[in-house]
Design a protein around this motif. Sequence first.
Motif, PDB file in Angstrom:
ATOM      1  N   LYS A  30       0.855  -1.033  -0.107  1.00  0.00           N
ATOM      2  CA  LYS A  30       0.042  -0.029   0.075  1.00  0.00           C
ATOM      3  C   LYS A  30       0.878   1.202   0.039  1.00  0.00           C
ATOM      4  O   LYS A  30       0.394   2.329  -0.175  1.00  0.00           O
ATOM      5  CB  LYS A  30      -1.026   0.145   1.451  1.00  0.00           C
ATOM      6  CG  LYS A  30      -0.155   0.050   2.600  1.00  0.00           C
ATOM      7  CD  LYS A  30      -1.301   0.048   3.742  1.00  0.00           C
ATOM      8  CE  LYS A  30      -0.561   0.102   4.951  1.00  0.00           C
ATOM      9  NZ  LYS A  30      -1.834   0.171   6.151  1.00  0.00           N
ATOM     10  N   GLN A  36       0.459   3.190  -7.891  1.00  0.00           N
ATOM     11  CA  GLN A  36      -0.564   2.314  -8.255  1.00  0.00           C
ATOM     12  C   GLN A  36      -1.954   3.118  -8.458  1.00  0.00           C
ATOM     13  O   GLN A  36      -2.109   4.059  -7.948  1.00  0.00           O
ATOM     14  CB  GLN A  36      -1.126   1.202  -7.115  1.00  0.00           C
ATOM     15  CG  GLN A  36       0.207   0.306  -6.793  1.00  0.00           C
ATOM     16  CD  GLN A  36      -0.287  -0.589  -5.662  1.00  0.00           C
ATOM     17  OE1 GLN A  36      -0.884  -1.619  -5.519  1.00  0.00           O
ATOM     18  NE2 GLN A  36      -0.004  -0.310  -4.478  1.00  0.00           N
ATOM     19  N   GLN A  94      -4.909   2.318  -7.769  1.00  0.00           N
ATOM     20  CA  GLN A  94      -5.865   2.215  -6.536  1.00  0.00           C
ATOM     21  C   GLN A  94      -4.956   1.398  -5.436  1.00  0.00           C
ATOM     22  O   GLN A  94      -4.139   0.520  -5.802  1.00  0.00           O
ATOM     23  CB  GLN A  94      -6.857   0.961  -7.048  1.00  0.00           C
ATOM     24  CG  GLN A  94      -7.802   1.037  -5.782  1.00  0.00           C
ATOM     25  CD  GLN A  94      -8.932   0.035  -6.075  1.00  0.00           C
ATOM     26  OE1 GLN A  94      -9.418  -0.713  -5.129  1.00  0.00           O
ATOM     27  NE2 GLN A  94      -9.114  -0.329  -7.500  1.00  0.00           N
ATOM     28  N   GLN A 145      -6.460  -1.744   0.265  1.00  0.00           N
ATOM     29  CA  GLN A 145      -6.859  -1.678   1.692  1.00  0.00           C
ATOM     30  C   GLN A 145      -6.770  -2.996   2.469  1.00  0.00           C
ATOM     31  O   GLN A 145      -6.900  -4.061   2.075  1.00  0.00           O
ATOM     32  CB  GLN A 145      -8.171  -1.226   1.505  1.00  0.00           C
ATOM     33  CG  GLN A 145      -8.646   0.118   1.015  1.00  0.00           C
ATOM     34  CD  GLN A 145      -7.792   1.154   1.569  1.00  0.00           C
ATOM     35  OE1 GLN A 145      -7.778   1.530   3.003  1.00  0.00           O
ATOM     36  NE2 GLN A 145      -7.171   2.126   0.633  1.00  0.00           N
ATOM     37  N   TYR A 151      -7.903  -5.190  -3.407  1.00  0.00           N
ATOM     38  CA  TYR A 151      -8.269  -4.082  -4.140  1.00  0.00           C
ATOM     39  C   TYR A 151      -9.998  -4.194  -4.422  1.00  0.00           C
ATOM     40  O   TYR A 151     -10.516  -5.494  -3.842  1.00  0.00           O
ATOM     41  CB  TYR A 151      -7.759  -4.194  -5.662  1.00  0.00           C
ATOM     42  CG  TYR A 151      -6.203  -3.820  -5.565  1.00  0.00           C
ATOM     43  CD1 TYR A 151      -5.718  -2.822  -5.629  1.00  0.00           C
ATOM     44  CD2 TYR A 151      -5.567  -5.073  -5.719  1.00  0.00           C
ATOM     45  CE1 TYR A 151      -4.369  -2.472  -5.476  1.00  0.00           C
ATOM     46  CE2 TYR A 151      -4.072  -4.934  -5.665  1.00  0.00           C
ATOM     47  CZ  TYR A 151      -3.488  -3.739  -5.706  1.00  0.00           C
ATOM     48  OH  TYR A 151      -2.259  -3.687  -5.667  1.00  0.00           O
ATOM     49  N   GLU A 152     -10.712  -3.222  -4.904  1.00  0.00           N
ATOM     50  CA  GLU A 152     -12.164  -3.414  -4.904  1.00  0.00           C
ATOM     51  C   GLU A 152     -12.443  -2.870  -6.262  1.00  0.00           C
ATOM     52  O   GLU A 152     -12.088  -1.919  -6.895  1.00  0.00           O
ATOM     53  CB  GLU A 152     -12.850  -2.503  -3.702  1.00  0.00           C
ATOM     54  CG  GLU A 152     -14.310  -2.748  -3.750  1.00  0.00           C
ATOM     55  CD  GLU A 152     -14.906  -2.070  -2.596  1.00  0.00           C
ATOM     56  OE1 GLU A 152     -16.000  -1.695  -2.576  1.00  0.00           O
ATOM     57  OE2 GLU A 152     -14.228  -2.094  -1.549  1.00  0.00           O
ATOM     58  N   TYR A 153     -13.451  -3.750  -6.814  1.00  0.00           N
ATOM     59  CA  TYR A 153     -14.052  -3.155  -8.091  1.00  0.00           C
ATOM     60  C   TYR A 153     -15.466  -3.367  -8.174  1.00  0.00           C
ATOM     61  O   TYR A 153     -16.184  -4.584  -8.034  1.00  0.00           O
ATOM     62  CB  TYR A 153     -13.309  -4.038  -9.390  1.00  0.00           C
ATOM     63  CG  TYR A 153     -13.774  -3.637 -10.836  1.00  0.00           C
ATOM     64  CD1 TYR A 153     -13.626  -2.379 -11.199  1.00  0.00           C
ATOM     65  CD2 TYR A 153     -14.888  -4.410 -11.338  1.00  0.00           C
ATOM     66  CE1 TYR A 153     -14.335  -2.097 -12.400  1.00  0.00           C
ATOM     67  CE2 TYR A 153     -15.435  -4.030 -12.519  1.00  0.00           C
ATOM     68  CZ  TYR A 153     -15.136  -2.813 -13.257  1.00  0.00           C
ATOM     69  OH  TYR A 153     -15.574  -2.547 -14.320  1.00  0.00           O
TER      70      TYR A 153
END
Length: 216
Positions: free
Chosen positions: A158, A163, A165, A168, A184-186
């Motif tokens: 992190k 990056q 994104q 977290q 990551y989140e999408y």
Amino acid sequence: MGMYTMSTVSAQQCGIISKAEAVKRIQITLHTLKKLDKWNGLFYNWYNTDDGSIKKDWGQFISQVDNGWLSAGLIVVGQAYDELHGQTSRLVESMNFTPLYDPEVGQFRGGYDVAKGKLTDHHYGMLYTEPSVASYIAIGKGDVPKDHWWRMYRTMSKEWDWQAQIPQGHYINYDGVNVFEGSYEYSGVKFVPSWGGSMFEGLMPGLFGCRFVNWL
């Protein structure tokens, strides 16, 4: 060759060929493997198919990931057919992954160029991708320390702000190694990345890992 041996086992178990035919085909492959030139028990990427000599005009490369899949195939064969177990076990035990391991980083190099006498500049750093097959087997054989598993990245760090994104998560200590358990989140879905985003990279190592438990 690794995929060929596994597909032969699958063909027999699906009833496409007989067990006798499967064993005969794999025995021919094992006989060939034993005769091929190797580096620390590891196989070169390219051989001439007419005589088994190293295809030097293509380069004399030792690949971590391809040797991982070959050793996986041999383990599957040894579990499927008791009569071949001794031969496959000897080949796998002779495949020494230690020279490809970087103990300072705790990760594998991508491979070794025998002609140049040089390891690749890059490491296989991501956990959720196919090089982890060789990692799993090498740990089980004792070629590399078990903490290697925790030194592969679940996500990029992190702290790497280049990056698009930032992942977290939080750090958890496993066997003395602080591991960033992030994602990551999408579209509301959390994920960890493979190299190219393919399901093969992400799912295949886990599928084979289920078969390795008894071998280890």
